[in-house]
Design a protein around this motif. Sequence first.
Motif, PDB file in Angstrom:
ATOM      1  N   ASP A  28       5.833 -76.903 -16.687  1.00 39.93           N
ATOM      2  CA  ASP A  28       6.175 -77.549 -15.417  1.00 39.93           C
ATOM      3  C   ASP A  28       7.471 -78.357 -15.450  1.00 39.93           C
ATOM      4  O   ASP A  28       7.932 -78.807 -14.404  1.00 39.93           O
ATOM      5  CB  ASP A  28       5.036 -78.483 -14.995  1.00 39.93           C
ATOM      6  CG  ASP A  28       3.740 -77.737 -14.748  1.00 39.93           C
ATOM      7  OD1 ASP A  28       3.706 -76.924 -13.814  1.00 39.93           O
ATOM      8  OD2 ASP A  28       2.779 -77.951 -15.507  1.00 39.93           O
ATOM      9  N   ASN A  30       7.936 -81.404 -16.425  1.00 40.15           N
ATOM     10  CA  ASN A  30       7.700 -82.757 -15.934  1.00 40.15           C
ATOM     11  C   ASN A  30       8.442 -83.785 -16.782  1.00 40.15           C
ATOM     12  O   ASN A  30       8.672 -83.568 -17.979  1.00 40.15           O
ATOM     13  CB  ASN A  30       6.204 -83.075 -15.945  1.00 40.15           C
ATOM     14  CG  ASN A  30       5.469 -82.411 -14.792  1.00 40.15           C
ATOM     15  OD1 ASN A  30       5.887 -82.530 -13.647  1.00 40.15           O
ATOM     16  ND2 ASN A  30       4.393 -81.703 -15.095  1.00 40.15           N
ATOM     17  N   SER A  33       7.731 -90.529 -14.765  1.00 38.77           N
ATOM     18  CA  SER A  33       8.266 -91.085 -13.515  1.00 38.77           C
ATOM     19  C   SER A  33       8.855 -92.474 -13.703  1.00 38.77           C
ATOM     20  O   SER A  33       9.631 -92.939 -12.873  1.00 38.77           O
ATOM     21  CB  SER A  33       7.166 -91.128 -12.451  1.00 38.77           C
ATOM     22  OG  SER A  33       6.042 -91.847 -12.930  1.00 38.77           O
ATOM     23  N   ARG A  40      12.846 -85.729 -11.650  1.00 40.00           N
ATOM     24  CA  ARG A  40      12.512 -84.323 -11.414  1.00 40.00           C
ATOM     25  C   ARG A  40      12.302 -84.102  -9.924  1.00 40.00           C
ATOM     26  O   ARG A  40      11.554 -84.826  -9.268  1.00 40.00           O
ATOM     27  CB  ARG A  40      11.249 -83.949 -12.171  1.00 40.00           C
ATOM     28  CG  ARG A  40      10.753 -82.513 -11.958  1.00 40.00           C
ATOM     29  CD  ARG A  40       9.388 -82.357 -12.611  1.00 40.00           C
ATOM     30  NE  ARG A  40       8.900 -80.984 -12.604  1.00 40.00           N
ATOM     31  CZ  ARG A  40       8.272 -80.419 -11.588  1.00 40.00           C
ATOM     32  NH1 ARG A  40       8.063 -81.107 -10.464  1.00 40.00           N
ATOM     33  NH2 ARG A  40       7.839 -79.172 -11.679  1.00 40.00           N
ATOM     34  N   ASP A 174       6.957 -85.228  -7.533  1.00 37.44           N
ATOM     35  CA  ASP A 174       6.270 -84.138  -8.217  1.00 37.44           C
ATOM     36  C   ASP A 174       5.575 -84.541  -9.492  1.00 37.44           C
ATOM     37  O   ASP A 174       4.603 -83.928  -9.894  1.00 37.44           O
ATOM     38  CB  ASP A 174       7.287 -83.034  -8.509  1.00 37.44           C
ATOM     39  CG  ASP A 174       6.620 -81.672  -8.558  1.00 37.44           C
ATOM     40  OD1 ASP A 174       6.865 -80.949  -9.523  1.00 37.44           O
ATOM     41  OD2 ASP A 174       5.850 -81.358  -7.629  1.00 37.44           O
ATOM     42  N   SER A 175       6.093 -85.577 -10.211  1.00 36.10           N
ATOM     43  CA  SER A 175       5.552 -85.907 -11.522  1.00 36.10           C
ATOM     44  C   SER A 175       4.628 -87.111 -11.490  1.00 36.10           C
ATOM     45  O   SER A 175       4.317 -87.686 -12.508  1.00 36.10           O
ATOM     46  CB  SER A 175       6.694 -86.168 -12.513  1.00 36.10           C
ATOM     47  OG  SER A 175       7.474 -87.256 -12.073  1.00 36.10           O
ATOM     48  N   VAL A 178       0.853 -87.703 -13.620  1.00 34.03           N
ATOM     49  CA  VAL A 178       0.750 -86.714 -14.697  1.00 34.03           C
ATOM     50  C   VAL A 178       0.527 -87.465 -15.994  1.00 34.03           C
ATOM     51  O   VAL A 178       1.308 -88.337 -16.361  1.00 34.03           O
ATOM     52  CB  VAL A 178       2.033 -85.862 -14.789  1.00 34.03           C
ATOM     53  CG1 VAL A 178       1.920 -84.904 -15.959  1.00 34.03           C
ATOM     54  CG2 VAL A 178       2.248 -85.100 -13.491  1.00 34.03           C
ATOM     55  N   PHE A 181       3.258 -85.416 -20.468  1.00 35.55           N
ATOM     56  CA  PHE A 181       4.466 -84.771 -19.963  1.00 35.55           C
ATOM     57  C   PHE A 181       5.018 -83.701 -20.901  1.00 35.55           C
ATOM     58  O   PHE A 181       5.769 -82.839 -20.490  1.00 35.55           O
ATOM     59  CB  PHE A 181       5.546 -85.830 -19.707  1.00 35.55           C
ATOM     60  CG  PHE A 181       5.163 -86.832 -18.667  1.00 35.55           C
ATOM     61  CD1 PHE A 181       5.330 -86.555 -17.323  1.00 35.55           C
ATOM     62  CD2 PHE A 181       4.614 -88.047 -19.021  1.00 35.55           C
ATOM     63  CE1 PHE A 181       4.982 -87.473 -16.349  1.00 35.55           C
ATOM     64  CE2 PHE A 181       4.254 -88.974 -18.064  1.00 35.55           C
ATOM     65  CZ  PHE A 181       4.422 -88.685 -16.717  1.00 35.55           C
TER      66      PHE A 181
END
Length: 737
Positions: A28, A30, A33, A40, A174-175, A178, A181
């Motif tokens: 992905d 990632n 954040s 990303r 998007d991240s 999560v 990572f």
Amino acid sequence: MTAATLVVDEKAISILDAALIEDTWFQDFNVPSNFTGLRRVKVGDVVYLLSKSADLDSRLLVIPTSILDAVPDHRSAFERIIRVALRQFDRNISLPTQWQPYHEGSLLSVYAAIFARKNQHRICFEQAPDGSNNIFLFAVTPEPEVLSQIKIDLTCYREALENFPDALTTDDEDSENVGHFGILLSSPLGMQLAGKGTLEEWYEQKLSAEQLKFVNQKCDRPIRLRGSAGTGKTQAMAVKCLRELYADADCGGDKTYAFLTHSAALAHEVVRGMFYALDPSERWVHLRVSSGRPKLWIGTLYELAQEQLHYEKKGLKPLSLDGRDGRELQRILIEESVDAVRNEPRVALGVLKECRDLSDRMSDMASRSYLVEEIMNEFACVLDAEKIRRGTPEAEKYVRSTREPWQMALPTEAHRKVLLEIHSEYRERLRRERLLSMDQMVADFGGYLSTHEWDQLRDSAGFDLIFVDEYHYLTRIEAMTLQSLFASRAQHSGRWPLIMAYDLKQSSNDAALGGGVARFRNPGVGESLSMDFKQVFRSTPQIAAFLRDLDASFPAIDLEGEFQPYVGQSEKDDGDVPTLIQFDTDVKLIDEVLTRALAAARKLPGKGSQVAVLCMSEDLFDRYRSAGRTQGKIVAVTSREDMRELRYARARCVFSMPEYVAGLQFDTVFLIHADAVDVSEEYLSQGARRRYVSRAYLGASRASKHLTVACSAERGGVSPILEGPTRNGSLRGDVVL
């Protein structure tokens, strides 16, 4: 991979270059954040990794993920893709010769991983897609192909550029949330080694008196900087280089500078990281002279040669000796050459009959490795370095000349004629494989530097000031090329400003000794000024005491005053006395040492990257790193190009040989297989003994706080080189049955 395309802007590429990446990351892409330097964004099927300074003018790397999927080792290939992109956006960066970069117009390809006959995948780039300054990965091929004959589909590239303005204005959502990572964003290796402090702070507060004297020394003559391991030679060289560079830039000067090392990994992983630590603004990257050429070039002599000679366009591959794969290939070629010469009637019934001892050694498979090691050294440091070929006047002189004590034991003319036969056969095998030894490559480069073409280019492509770190690894023929690299204006009353740092005792080969060590005092660029560092900043006083006692084990070779006694005085706090452990068997040794190493790693902030197990035996190193009992416990560093692998140690420890981690330091070092058998060989020359002690010295000097030396009764027990340290108490025994 969920994305069809990955796009990275030029500043984000530098961040990814220092990142620790796991295979899961490629699913992905990632990023954490909470990391402010990188974000990303996903637009359609395109994932953008953007730095905080990304804008419409940013240059981009575009990677179709389907192409990346076709590479067997995602992580290795991605790291090379990042390096190629760095080279695209920063011409100070060179691509290692081992990658075999091949250029065809704006097209470029490199090997996707370490070259092997079973894995010849090439990754292919368009360096000017649609006439832009971006770079696009357009293909992966299972073997080398003509680039212009490979179809290039720019559809995903154009889509990525079309959506780029939207990506710049899209918030990263998007991240979020999560948990794992698959990527750890960290600082470059060189920054970690350099420690804290800007260029100004180092100059005004952190440099010692002897370092400051060196940094302030005028650059109107050659300077040779001598110092034991851990005295801060590379750090002082980096400070001096940047200060000279910026002083010239600030007054509007047009001088150019080179910082050369023997290892591409040391140049690009360590030295560049040190420069970044000293000046995070990267001003040194962006400075240009009036012609547009970068003011600073960092790399190896081999990379300079590759830039000028373009071997890749001629279908030739330099044989890398900077790693186990290169050395193993050379070893195979030499062994085949020895067998061919031994079975050649002309030789067997001729000169070989006159030297039965050498004939017996060539036939004795049990001690073949010792013979091959000696032959490799003779080739690199004498025959190739001096361009000696069978049937030439140089060969006749070689046969009749007086041998130095450090050279291979070849007491008669017949012995030397046999070596010339083996060398001739070896060169023929290189030719058939279309391989060039690094010595042959440098010899060709030296020839090019004497051409009329280079004479015309010298002032525009040469340098005004050259720094050479680890000068002790340069052969005489390599050192001879340095004067020709200077622009003619750099001369000061017949002297050229070459700044060289070295420690002969760290050299695990005899490259520095070929042709005599007088070249250190006068390295072909005028009589040099000697400066010495004596304060040790890496190791504890207890490890420094061990190194002083180990120093007494070096053979008494007269090296014209350059082979000085160890006089390092540690500036660090006291630590533990180094420990000697003896084991009954090799298996017990490796099992117990790894148990202790992993236990030590768990206690350290840097985990396994701060703990190294360094093996003194090449054969055992190869055996252990592929053994099932070591899997999951070690990160093997098999060449100096593998320094990047240190980031992936985590709960494992680093496993290597001393020469592959030269220039690095670790909290804890286990130096294993300091065994008697390796110095008991009947035909071992003084040079071979010196190289053995140098390997032990180099390995032990990598430790900053804790040092353990281990040996095996199965291989003769404790090496005699440890008698002095044991007797003097700088190495204490801890017998394990």
